[in-house]
Enzyme design. Sequence first.
Site, short mmCIF file in Angstrom:
data_model
loop_
_atom_site.label_atom_id
_atom_site.label_comp_id
_atom_site.label_asym_id
_atom_site.label_seq_id
_atom_site.Cartn_x
_atom_site.Cartn_y
_atom_site.Cartn_z
N TYR A 87 6.80 -11.60 -0.04
CA TYR A 87 8.00 -12.00 0.41
C TYR A 87 8.37 -13.65 -0.55
O TYR A 87 9.85 -13.57 0.33
CB TYR A 87 8.43 -11.91 1.85
CG TYR A 87 8.14 -10.48 2.32
CD1 TYR A 87 8.85 -9.50 1.64
CD2 TYR A 87 7.73 -10.42 3.72
CE1 TYR A 87 8.30 -7.95 1.84
CE2 TYR A 87 7.76 -8.70 4.08
CZ TYR A 87 7.54 -7.94 3.28
OH TYR A 87 7.87 -6.77 4.01
N ASP B 242 3.54 -6.08 7.40
CA ASP B 242 4.59 -5.16 7.68
C ASP B 242 4.82 -3.62 8.01
O ASP B 242 5.83 -3.17 9.46
CB ASP B 242 5.89 -5.48 6.45
CG ASP B 242 7.02 -5.77 7.22
OD1 ASP B 242 7.28 -5.90 8.33
OD2 ASP B 242 8.23 -6.58 6.42
#
Length: 367
Positions: A142, A248
């Site tokens: 990310y 996640d």
Amino acid sequence: MTNPSLLILPGDGIGPEVMTEVRKIIDWFGAKRGITFDVSEDLVGGCAYDKHGTPLHDDTMAKAQEVDAVLLGAVGGPKYDNLDFSVKPERGLLRLRKEMDLFSNLRPAQCFDALADFSSLKKDVVAGLDIMIVRELTSGVYFGEPRGIFEEGNERVGINTQRYTESEIDRVARSAFDLAMKRGKKLCSMEKANVMESGILWREVVTEVGKDYPEVELSHMYADAGAMQLTRWPKQFDVIVTDNLFGDLLSDLAAMLTGSLGMLPSASLGAPMDNGRPKALYEPVHGSAPDIAGQGKANPCACILSFAMALRYSFDMGEEATRVEQAVNKVLGDGVRTADLLNEEGITPATTAEMGDAVIAALDASL
Ligand code: NAD
């Protein structure tokens, strides 16, 4: 000895409603257990924007850096949807996470006995489940560079880069081993070392850190196999540590094994401060729930259980944390339910305040 310090940031929507119930529990600890906290309260999110024109005032940020733990309700709401990106309520939360450098995200998946029927899995697979997923929160794909959408020949290419340094893996691994030491002393590390170099390094560093924790039984699993095992037989796990992307996905998967969003707490931890305690932010997983805000319908348990995590992981009060968790378990067992925990018609749901009061009564009964 000085009292542990706690900064409370109720935020927006149902945030202040659920935080009121946590306040009752904090007061209960003072009155009934002689445990007092230095509590301060401030604004974050839309309410901070309304007052200061920013979702997190610098003074609030400075306070958050000083206290032993921050407890946040939720931020956001339709009123703020059209604000400029730089002052959206979520930016306040992101600033806290970034400036406190909270690299270790703890997401428990705990199935309360009375809610085993709420899971989409069979009751015996989830009843008694108590696992913890530690997700690396500040690095990985990310954040890695290069990233972007580029022209290549006569088409576009989208690029993100999975990048981890040894020190980033080392610190999140230590945080997971420390947790395992406070729990069942089992840690499973998940990556994709079969197809990713970052996964090979991840496995090597976690193994090396494990030498400092000889009491913890360390295992490794490919993250895809881990996802299968989490749905097949989740009780085989105690603590799982994994990177930002896999974490996640796996933490959402594990959380939903156990039922409602209104029951899910979380913690984000950073480096140890001078007093040895990690920088810490505790918050329910849910958002500000504008659809039910102001109606007394919100389930306060996720926020109450986030406070229990603070007791365990910031204040070394594991027994008191268990007391709170067992009180919640008893209340649910007694059939007290907010609307989100009811799947049958004809039962009057408890209000937010009634749920909080029932937890207080169960705490009284625990003495
Ligand atoms: P949400 O979590 O607020 O709500 C999703 C659904 O779950 C809603 O139907 C809501 O009523 C229900 N719900 C959530 N918490 C509940 C509780 N404690 N008790 C009973 N029911 C509960 O997610 P959303 O609707 O996607 O987002 C609403 C707002 O919250 C948005 O502005 C979003 O940006 C923000 N948000 C904030 C956070 C945070 O503060 N960490 C997280 C997610 C979303």
